[in-house]
Scaffold this active site. Structure first.
Site: not given
Length: 199
Positions: A10, A37, A50, A62-63
């Site tokens: 990801c 998951k 993720v 949220e990155s």
């Protein structure tokens, strides 16, 4: 200790792993199988996606939000600009990356060739447009490595994997990419699966 729920391929999880390595922090990564998951992921993340960061009773997803929190909490080295105007500009650019680049990834990863080709063209156009800035500067915001470089690096790393071919005009961007990829902490943040994405 911080715990990051991440998957091996990801790009958004990759961003968070880069920041955690940049900060030289003590953290644990829980590898999530995207096809199987764990049930607790659905409980802690309203979208069931993720990356998810957990620190004591704090849960973040949220990155970009995760990365700004880590940067605020552990300010050395600082990745977001300290000055408010530059910080706001950085946030705008992070938003543009999501709207103009990363929003196309899901479509490319699906099997509809026609839609994927259209998305590849959109990525090529956006990246070619920003390429000239790297004739004048080393990183997105000048000579200092920042959160913007962290944010875009996972996409640049995956260009071959996504079948994105950049034109000659994008040569400065490709040189910039190699600068990012040669950083030891970038290499440390790669999973074995990500290492295989580039020849």
């Amino acid at each position: 200790m911080m715990t990051l729920y991440s998957t091996a391929t990801c790009p958004f999880s990759h961003r968070c792993r880069i920041v955690l390595h940049e900060k030289d922090m003590d953290f644990q990564v829980i590898d999530v199988d995207p096809h199987n998951k764990p049930e607790d992921l659905a409980v802690i993340s309203p979208y069931g996606r993720v990356p998810v960061l957990i620190e004591r009773d704090l849960v973040l997803y949220e990155s970009n939000i995760i990365n700004e929190y880590i940067d605020d909490r552990f300010p050395h080295p600082q990745l977001m600009p300290a000055e408010p105007v530059m910080r706001a500009r950085a946030r705008l650019l992070l938003h543009r990356f999501e709207q103009e680049l990363f929003c196309h990834i899901e479509a490319i990863e699906q099997n509809d060739q026609k839609i994927a080709d259209k998305m590849r063209v959109a990525i090529v156009d956006s990246l070619t447009m920003i390429a000239p800035i790297f004739d004048k500067q080393k990183y997105m915001l000048g000579d200092e490595y920042s959160m913007l470089d962290v944010a875009i690096a996972p996409l640049l790393w995956r260009l071959d994997h996504y079948g994105v071919r950049l034109p000659k005009q994008a040569a400065p961007l490709l040189k910039y990419s190699e600068r990012l990829f040669s950083r030891p902490l970038f290499i440390d943040a790669l999973t074995p699966s990500e290492k295989l994405m580039r020849k």
